[in-house]
Design a protein around this motif. Structure first.
Motif, PDB file in Angstrom:
ATOM      1  N   UNK A 139       0.868  -1.168   0.000  1.00 46.13           N
ATOM      2  CA  UNK A 139       0.000   0.000   0.000  1.00 46.13           C
ATOM      3  C   UNK A 139       0.907   1.220   0.000  1.00 46.13           C
ATOM      4  N   UNK A 140       0.361   2.355  -0.378  1.00 46.35           N
ATOM      5  CA  UNK A 140       1.125   3.591  -0.445  1.00 46.35           C
ATOM      6  C   UNK A 140       0.822   4.458   0.778  1.00 46.35           C
ATOM      7  N   UNK A 141       1.852   5.054   1.355  1.00 47.42           N
ATOM      8  CA  UNK A 141       1.711   5.994   2.472  1.00 47.42           C
ATOM      9  C   UNK A 141       2.219   7.352   2.014  1.00 47.42           C
ATOM     10  N   UNK A 176      -1.188  -4.637  10.195  1.00 52.66           N
ATOM     11  CA  UNK A 176      -1.291  -3.570  11.197  1.00 52.66           C
ATOM     12  C   UNK A 176       0.073  -2.925  11.423  1.00 52.66           C
ATOM     13  N   UNK A 177       0.081  -1.584  11.380  1.00 50.64           N
ATOM     14  CA  UNK A 177       1.303  -0.814  11.606  1.00 50.64           C
ATOM     15  C   UNK A 177       1.009   0.314  12.592  1.00 50.64           C
ATOM     16  N   UNK A 178       2.047   0.754  13.278  1.00 53.12           N
ATOM     17  CA  UNK A 178       1.944   1.916  14.160  1.00 53.12           C
ATOM     18  C   UNK A 178       2.744   3.046  13.528  1.00 53.12           C
ATOM     19  N   UNK A 179       2.056   4.160  13.247  1.00 52.45           N
ATOM     20  CA  UNK A 179       2.702   5.364  12.722  1.00 52.45           C
ATOM     21  C   UNK A 179       2.900   6.327  13.884  1.00 52.45           C
ATOM     22  N   UNK A 180       4.098   6.899  13.984  1.00 50.58           N
ATOM     23  CA  UNK A 180       4.411   7.868  15.037  1.00 50.58           C
ATOM     24  C   UNK A 180       5.048   9.091  14.412  1.00 50.58           C
ATOM     25  N   UNK A 181       4.762  10.255  14.993  1.00 47.26           N
ATOM     26  CA  UNK A 181       5.404  11.493  14.566  1.00 47.26           C
ATOM     27  C   UNK A 181       5.933  12.241  15.777  1.00 47.26           C
ATOM     28  N   UNK A 182       7.101  12.845  15.583  1.00 48.85           N
ATOM     29  CA  UNK A 182       7.765  13.629  16.625  1.00 48.85           C
ATOM     30  C   UNK A 182       8.330  14.877  15.962  1.00 48.85           C
ATOM     31  N   UNK A 183       8.051  16.058  16.514  1.00 53.62           N
ATOM     32  CA  UNK A 183       8.646  17.270  15.956  1.00 53.62           C
ATOM     33  C   UNK A 183      10.083  17.426  16.441  1.00 53.62           C
ATOM     34  N   UNK A 184      10.973  17.904  15.569  1.00 55.85           N
ATOM     35  CA  UNK A 184      12.362  18.152  15.945  1.00 55.85           C
ATOM     36  C   UNK A 184      12.818  19.452  15.289  1.00 55.85           C
ATOM     37  N   UNK A 233      -2.638   1.773  12.218  1.00 57.30           N
ATOM     38  CA  UNK A 233      -3.201   1.786  10.873  1.00 57.30           C
ATOM     39  C   UNK A 233      -3.271   0.352  10.357  1.00 57.30           C
ATOM     40  N   UNK A 234      -4.476  -0.091  10.016  1.00 58.44           N
ATOM     41  CA  UNK A 234      -4.659  -1.407   9.401  1.00 58.44           C
ATOM     42  C   UNK A 234      -4.572  -1.228   7.887  1.00 58.44           C
ATOM     43  N   UNK A 235      -3.497  -1.710   7.316  1.00 58.25           N
ATOM     44  CA  UNK A 235      -3.163  -1.463   5.909  1.00 58.25           C
ATOM     45  C   UNK A 235      -3.690  -2.593   5.029  1.00 58.25           C
ATOM     46  N   UNK A 236      -4.348  -2.194   3.944  1.00 61.30           N
ATOM     47  CA  UNK A 236      -4.850  -3.151   2.956  1.00 61.30           C
ATOM     48  C   UNK A 236      -4.063  -3.004   1.662  1.00 61.30           C
ATOM     49  N   UNK A 237      -3.822  -4.104   1.040  1.00 64.99           N
ATOM     50  CA  UNK A 237      -3.060  -4.149  -0.202  1.00 64.99           C
ATOM     51  C   UNK A 237      -3.644  -3.227  -1.263  1.00 64.99           C
ATOM     52  N   UNK A 238      -2.771  -2.478  -1.938  1.00 58.59           N
ATOM     53  CA  UNK A 238      -3.161  -1.632  -3.056  1.00 58.59           C
ATOM     54  C   UNK A 238      -3.795  -0.302  -2.688  1.00 58.59           C
TER      55      UNK A 238
END
Length: 104
Positions: free
Chosen positions: A8-10, A50-58, A71-76
């Protein structure tokens, strides 16, 4: 982007309102994948599941707490988010509606 079977594309865009000198560090499953600067967009591939996306400001965050979502990712599929500040967090907002902030 490396080919991944059934990937899948992010896409993560960084809004200009964060300021010129704030970078968004993006992690997938705890692994750093990108530092997104002013006017930049990250595009990458995710394997299905299933993936965990995290963001941190720097480097000098005005939002000191990391933020994450599952995020539950589905193919395509394509998953698009905008990195922005909201209620004391740097968050990823989906076009269809806001994600709820969750700190670690």
């Amino acid at each position: 982007m490396r080919p991944v079977k059934g990937a899948a594309r992010l896409v993560v865009r960084r809004i200009p309102d964060l300021g010129n000198f704030v970078y968004v560090d993006l992690y997938v499953d705890g692994v750093p994948v990108a530092t997104i600067g002013y006017g930049r967009t990250y595009e990458g591939l995710l394997s299905p599941g299933r993936h965990v996306l995290s963001v941190v400001p720097t480097p000098n965050p005005k939002w000191p707490n990391p933020w994450e979502m599952t995020l539950d990712v589905r193919s395509g599929q394509t998953y698009s988010f905008t990195a922005e500040g909201d209620s004391g967090y740097l968050i990823l907002r989906a076009p269809g509606g806001p994600e709820r902030p969750r700190s670690r």
